[in-house]
Design a protein around this motif. Structure first.
Motif, PDB file in Angstrom:
ATOM      1  N   GLY A  43      42.096  55.519  16.890  1.00  0.00           N
ATOM      2  CA  GLY A  43      43.347  56.246  16.738  1.00  0.00           C
ATOM      3  C   GLY A  43      44.358  55.592  15.826  1.00  0.00           C
ATOM      4  N   THR A  89      45.737  65.949  18.628  1.00  0.00           N
ATOM      5  CA  THR A  89      44.802  66.396  19.654  1.00  0.00           C
ATOM      6  C   THR A  89      43.569  67.051  19.061  1.00  0.00           C
ATOM      7  OG1 THR A  89      46.024  68.465  19.875  1.00  0.00           O
ATOM      8  CG2 THR A  89      46.583  66.681  21.401  1.00  0.00           C
ATOM      9  N   PRO A 133      47.953  53.216  17.640  1.00  0.00           N
ATOM     10  CA  PRO A 133      48.169  54.460  18.392  1.00  0.00           C
ATOM     11  C   PRO A 133      49.509  54.526  19.126  1.00  0.00           C
ATOM     12  CG  PRO A 133      45.920  53.712  18.692  1.00  0.00           C
ATOM     13  CD  PRO A 133      46.646  52.615  17.952  1.00  0.00           C
ATOM     14  N   ASP A 134      50.083  53.366  19.486  1.00  0.00           N
ATOM     15  CA  ASP A 134      51.388  53.369  20.162  1.00  0.00           C
ATOM     16  C   ASP A 134      52.558  53.461  19.187  1.00  0.00           C
ATOM     17  OD1 ASP A 134      51.629  50.834  19.020  1.00  0.00           O
ATOM     18  OD2 ASP A 134      51.756  49.766  20.934  1.00  0.00           O
ATOM     19  N   LEU A 141      48.899  60.680  13.664  1.00  0.00           N
ATOM     20  CA  LEU A 141      48.812  59.804  14.827  1.00  0.00           C
ATOM     21  C   LEU A 141      48.797  60.663  16.080  1.00  0.00           C
ATOM     22  CD1 LEU A 141      48.933  56.677  15.283  1.00  0.00           C
ATOM     23  CD2 LEU A 141      51.373  56.973  15.733  1.00  0.00           C
ATOM     24  N   ASN A 142      47.928  60.332  17.026  1.00  0.00           N
ATOM     25  CA  ASN A 142      47.880  61.023  18.330  1.00  0.00           C
ATOM     26  C   ASN A 142      47.674  62.528  18.206  1.00  0.00           C
ATOM     27  OD1 ASN A 142      48.363  58.542  19.631  1.00  0.00           O
ATOM     28  ND2 ASN A 142      50.562  58.802  19.322  1.00  0.00           N
ATOM     29  N   GLY A 194      54.758  59.825  12.718  1.00  0.00           N
ATOM     30  CA  GLY A 194      53.379  59.982  13.143  1.00  0.00           C
ATOM     31  C   GLY A 194      52.426  60.524  12.099  1.00  0.00           C
TER      32      GLY A 194
END
Length: 144
Positions: free
Chosen positions: A36, A143, A78-79, A140-141, A9
């Motif tokens: 993202g 917050t 993003p996935d 990635l991802n 990520g």
């Protein structure tokens, strides 16, 4: 050239820009789109504006641009689905980690030994004559 690495990520890249064998300055070669996606460019940094427009406005809607003969782009959705883009085509890549650029072998060796992407690019910068400058990383991802 450059070193771009991805693992768990995180995408990291060096920031050195050279032209005809001389150091020209620094530029951020990895970024996160507003959607993202993580995107990193290896090669001719003049393709960065086209890449940023594609990442923000046009990807997943038609043809992938040819970002230049000597350029490679790592694109992570993003996935977590990852692609290498070259010559207007996308090739999905799978595996625990991957790297492109002149320092890719150093970065992949470092990641095989357990390093994260940012540390791997830092190691590549130490040994690859065509990578350098501060290492930048995007998550990635994240917050924040």
């Amino acid at each position: 050239m450059t070193t771009i690495a991805y693992r768990d990520g995180v995408m990291a890249g060096d920031s050195r820009v050279t032209y005809d064998g001389s150091l020209q300055g620094l530029v951020t070669k990895v970024f996160k789109s507003s959607r993202g996606d993580l995107v990193g460019l290896c090669g001719d940094t003049s393709a960065l504006p086209t890449l940023k427009v594609w990442a923000e406005e046009k990807h997943c809607r038609g043809k992938i641009p040819d970002f230049g003969e000597d350029n490679s782009v790592i694109w992570v959705q993003p996935d977590g689905t990852a692609y290498i883009l070259e010559h207007g085509t996308a090739c999905e890549i799978q595996g625990p980690f991957f790297a492109v650029g002149s320092g890719h072998a150093f970065a992949k060796g470092a990641m095989a030994a357990g390093c994260d992407a940012e540390t791997a690019v830092s190691i590549a910068v130490t040994f690859d004559a065509h990578s350098g400058g501060p290492v930048k990383a995007v998550v990635l991802n994240a917050t924040t």
